[in-house]
Scaffold this motif. Structure first.
Motif, PDB file in Angstrom:
ATOM      1  N   GLU A  41       0.841  -1.206   0.000  1.00  9.30           N
ATOM      2  CA  GLU A  41       0.000   0.000   0.000  1.00  9.30           C
ATOM      3  C   GLU A  41       0.872   1.251   0.000  1.00  9.30           C
ATOM      4  O   GLU A  41       0.586   2.225  -0.709  1.00  9.30           O
ATOM      5  N   ARG A  42       1.941   1.219   0.775  1.00 10.52           N
ATOM      6  CA  ARG A  42       2.859   2.362   0.853  1.00 10.52           C
ATOM      7  C   ARG A  42       3.540   2.597  -0.497  1.00 10.52           C
ATOM      8  O   ARG A  42       3.733   3.745  -0.921  1.00 10.52           O
ATOM      9  N   TYR A  43       3.893   1.518  -1.178  1.00  9.61           N
ATOM     10  CA  TYR A  43       4.487   1.614  -2.509  1.00  9.61           C
ATOM     11  C   TYR A  43       3.562   2.381  -3.452  1.00  9.61           C
ATOM     12  O   TYR A  43       4.002   3.274  -4.185  1.00  9.61           O
ATOM     13  N   LEU A  44       2.281   2.049  -3.437  1.00  8.64           N
ATOM     14  CA  LEU A  44       1.317   2.709  -4.319  1.00  8.64           C
ATOM     15  C   LEU A  44       1.103   4.173  -3.934  1.00  8.64           C
ATOM     16  O   LEU A  44       0.952   5.035  -4.804  1.00  8.64           O
ATOM     17  N   GLN A  45       1.095   4.460  -2.653  1.00  6.51           N
ATOM     18  CA  GLN A  45       0.882   5.839  -2.213  1.00  6.51           C
ATOM     19  C   GLN A  45       2.084   6.726  -2.540  1.00  6.51           C
ATOM     20  O   GLN A  45       1.924   7.893  -2.915  1.00  6.51           O
ATOM     21  N   PHE A  46       3.303   6.184  -2.408  1.00  7.63           N
ATOM     22  CA  PHE A  46       4.499   6.933  -2.762  1.00  7.63           C
ATOM     23  C   PHE A  46       4.663   7.068  -4.272  1.00  7.63           C
ATOM     24  O   PHE A  46       5.456   7.886  -4.735  1.00  7.63           O
ATOM     25  N   CYS A  47       3.943   6.251  -5.024  1.00  6.61           N
ATOM     26  CA  CYS A  47       4.037   6.269  -6.482  1.00  6.61           C
ATOM     27  C   CYS A  47       2.873   7.052  -7.080  1.00  6.61           C
ATOM     28  O   CYS A  47       3.043   8.165  -7.587  1.00  6.61           O
ATOM     29  N   LEU A  48       1.674   6.497  -7.006  1.00  7.13           N
ATOM     30  CA  LEU A  48       0.496   7.128  -7.595  1.00  7.13           C
ATOM     31  C   LEU A  48      -0.106   8.191  -6.678  1.00  7.13           C
ATOM     32  O   LEU A  48      -0.453   9.292  -7.115  1.00  7.13           O
ATOM     33  N   GLY A  49      -0.238   7.863  -5.389  1.00 10.29           N
ATOM     34  CA  GLY A  49      -0.866   8.781  -4.450  1.00 10.29           C
ATOM     35  C   GLY A  49      -0.113  10.076  -4.247  1.00 10.29           C
ATOM     36  O   GLY A  49      -0.715  11.114  -3.916  1.00 10.29           O
ATOM     37  N   TRP A  50       1.183  10.053  -4.441  1.00 14.25           N
ATOM     38  CA  TRP A  50       2.031  11.240  -4.297  1.00 14.25           C
ATOM     39  C   TRP A  50       1.461  12.430  -5.081  1.00 14.25           C
ATOM     40  O   TRP A  50       1.403  13.560  -4.584  1.00 14.25           O
ATOM     41  N   PHE A  51       0.996  12.170  -6.306  1.00 15.14           N
ATOM     42  CA  PHE A  51       0.424  13.230  -7.135  1.00 15.14           C
ATOM     43  C   PHE A  51      -1.097  13.195  -7.171  1.00 15.14           C
ATOM     44  O   PHE A  51      -1.750  14.245  -7.212  1.00 15.14           O
ATOM     45  N   ALA A  52      -1.670  11.993  -7.169  1.00 12.56           N
ATOM     46  CA  ALA A  52      -3.125  11.877  -7.308  1.00 12.56           C
ATOM     47  C   ALA A  52      -3.857  12.335  -6.051  1.00 12.56           C
ATOM     48  O   ALA A  52      -4.926  12.948  -6.143  1.00 12.56           O
ATOM     49  N   ASN A  53      -3.297  12.046  -4.884  1.00 12.62           N
ATOM     50  CA  ASN A  53      -4.009  12.383  -3.651  1.00 12.62           C
ATOM     51  C   ASN A  53      -4.217  13.889  -3.469  1.00 12.62           C
ATOM     52  O   ASN A  53      -5.315  14.321  -3.104  1.00 12.62           O
ATOM     53  N   PRO A  54      -3.201  14.726  -3.709  1.00 15.60           N
ATOM     54  CA  PRO A  54      -3.465  16.169  -3.624  1.00 15.60           C
ATOM     55  C   PRO A  54      -4.540  16.632  -4.608  1.00 15.60           C
ATOM     56  O   PRO A  54      -5.359  17.487  -4.274  1.00 15.60           O
ATOM     57  N   ILE A  55      -4.543  16.055  -5.810  1.00 20.04           N
ATOM     58  CA  ILE A  55      -5.491  16.481  -6.835  1.00 20.04           C
ATOM     59  C   ILE A  55      -6.908  16.019  -6.516  1.00 20.04           C
ATOM     60  O   ILE A  55      -7.872  16.754  -6.745  1.00 20.04           O
ATOM     61  N   TYR A  56      -7.057  14.826  -5.947  1.00 16.48           N
ATOM     62  CA  TYR A  56      -8.395  14.297  -5.674  1.00 16.48           C
ATOM     63  C   TYR A  56      -8.835  14.467  -4.224  1.00 16.48           C
ATOM     64  O   TYR A  56     -10.034  14.431  -3.945  1.00 16.48           O
ATOM     65  N   ALA A  57      -7.885  14.628  -3.296  1.00 20.80           N
ATOM     66  CA  ALA A  57      -8.254  14.746  -1.884  1.00 20.80           C
ATOM     67  C   ALA A  57      -7.710  16.004  -1.218  1.00 20.80           C
ATOM     68  O   ALA A  57      -8.075  16.300  -0.084  1.00 20.80           O
ATOM     69  N   GLY A  58      -6.816  16.727  -1.888  1.00 20.76           N
ATOM     70  CA  GLY A  58      -6.357  17.995  -1.357  1.00 20.76           C
ATOM     71  C   GLY A  58      -5.037  17.980  -0.612  1.00 20.76           C
ATOM     72  O   GLY A  58      -4.554  19.039  -0.214  1.00 20.76           O
ATOM     73  N   ASP A  59      -4.429  16.809  -0.420  1.00 18.21           N
ATOM     74  CA  ASP A  59      -3.173  16.767   0.341  1.00 18.21           C
ATOM     75  C   ASP A  59      -2.428  15.482   0.020  1.00 18.21           C
ATOM     76  O   ASP A  59      -2.978  14.546  -0.564  1.00 18.21           O
ATOM     77  N   TYR A  60      -1.180  15.437   0.445  1.00 15.56           N
ATOM     78  CA  TYR A  60      -0.376  14.236   0.251  1.00 15.56           C
ATOM     79  C   TYR A  60      -0.946  13.067   1.052  1.00 15.56           C
ATOM     80  O   TYR A  60      -1.625  13.282   2.072  1.00 15.56           O
ATOM     81  N   PRO A  61      -0.678  11.831   0.627  1.00 13.63           N
ATOM     82  CA  PRO A  61      -1.132  10.675   1.413  1.00 13.63           C
ATOM     83  C   PRO A  61      -0.610  10.752   2.840  1.00 13.63           C
ATOM     84  O   PRO A  61       0.535  11.168   3.081  1.00 13.63           O
TER      85      PRO A  61
END
Length: 306
Positions: free
Chosen positions: A107-127
């Motif tokens: 899960e951490r691998y995915l967050q450091f990869c995809l979530g790093w950029f997607a999370n701010p755009i879809y949720a407003g902040d870094y994972p």
């Protein structure tokens, strides 16, 4: 730099917006940040371990948001286009699916990869896992603040929701297992993640040393993006296999099998709801391949007759 990119985006919208209806602000920004500011393999060739890539990504995300807002407020009503971002990520599968540590590492691998950029755009902040891990290691390394930059409340609100679609690039999969890197080893992207990437030697290799054919990982990544980011429209913007052999004639059976396997994974349930947007990429590609194959067959036929 954010304002410079905004000016550039506005120039593009003004010059080409009457014809271009799908805009991608950045393609694979993670590689831009990591290779440009961590390893130094790409321009500008800096090796600012554990710091430079996070600062670069921070500016990329803000620049993307500014371009989206500019299009939304100035150009969208007239041009009726869409603006998104294209993010590349491999799938991360736990080595041991019964191990909570390996599951967390994947899960951490995915967050450091995809979530790093997607999370701010879809949720407003870094994972959250990025903020916690990098913040903790920064303190242990004697720093007064986290090496991961912080968005202000105003920036979080400004960035959240700035994507009409999610562009997704995907090529292969890695098995992931937990490994703790002591903070005393110094800051780095690898050490911040606390994990190891592995491959199955039985996976078909495809020429490039990093590329293996693992179609089922594609489906799992699509499902992850679908559920993690509120079921956004997803455009598959990158996928394919590199040259494996040097041939004088057609000899790319491995590429045919790769594309067939990955496209078939998109067609399986529960991803059928995505077909409306996936086919915008897949159908033109398949049609182009059909035309090219027909041209090659015609050329061979003419050659045999002559």
């Amino acid at each position: 730099m954010v304002n410079y990119f905004g000016d550039y985006a506005d120039l593009c919208f003004e010059a080409f917006g009457d014809r271009v209806k799908h805009w991608i602000t950045f393609s694979d920004p993670r590689t831009m940040a990591e290779k440009g500011f961590e390893t130094g393999h790409h321009a500008p060739g800096l090796q600012l371990h554990g710091t430079g890539l996070y600062r670069a990504a921070h500016h990329i995300i803000k620049a993307h948001a500014q371009a989206w807002h500019s299009y939304n407020s100035t150009w969208r009503a007239k041009q009726r286009g869409l603006v998104g971002i294209s993010l590349n990520c491999d799938w991360g599968e736990p080595v041991d699916i019964s191990s909570p540590k390996d599951i967390e590492a994947a899960e951490r691998y995915l967050q450091f990869c995809l979530g790093w950029f997607a999370n701010p755009i879809y949720a407003g902040d870094y994972p959250q896992v990025m903020k916690e891990r990098i913040g903790k290691k920064s303190v242990e390394q004697g720093l007064d603040m986290s090496r991961l930059p912080v968005f202000s409340l105003q920036e979080k609100s400004y960035i959240k929701g700035t994507s009409d679609f999610l562009g997704l690039g995907h090529f292969t999969t890695r098995y992931i297992t937990e490994r703790n890197y002591p903070s005393r080893q110094g800051p780095s992207y690898q050490n911040d993640r606390d994990l190891v990437e592995l491959v199955d030697p039985n996976w078909p290799d495809l020429g490039s040393k990093w590329l293996y054919s693992v179609p089922w990982g594609f489906r799992r990544l699509l499902h992850f993006a679908q559920t993690q980011y509120g079921n956004p429209p997803i455009y598959v913007t990158e996928n394919g296999a590199s040259q494996k052999l040097h041939c004088t004639q057609l000899c790319d059976e491995w590429r045919i099998q790769y594309l067939k396997g990955y496209i078939n994974e998109m067609l399986k349930e529960p991803l059928l709801s995505h077909m409306q947007m996936v086919t915008e990429i897949v159908v033109p590609t398949v049609c182009t391949l059909c035309v090219l194959i027909s041209a090659v067959l015609l050329m061979l036929l003419l050659r045999s007759q002559s």
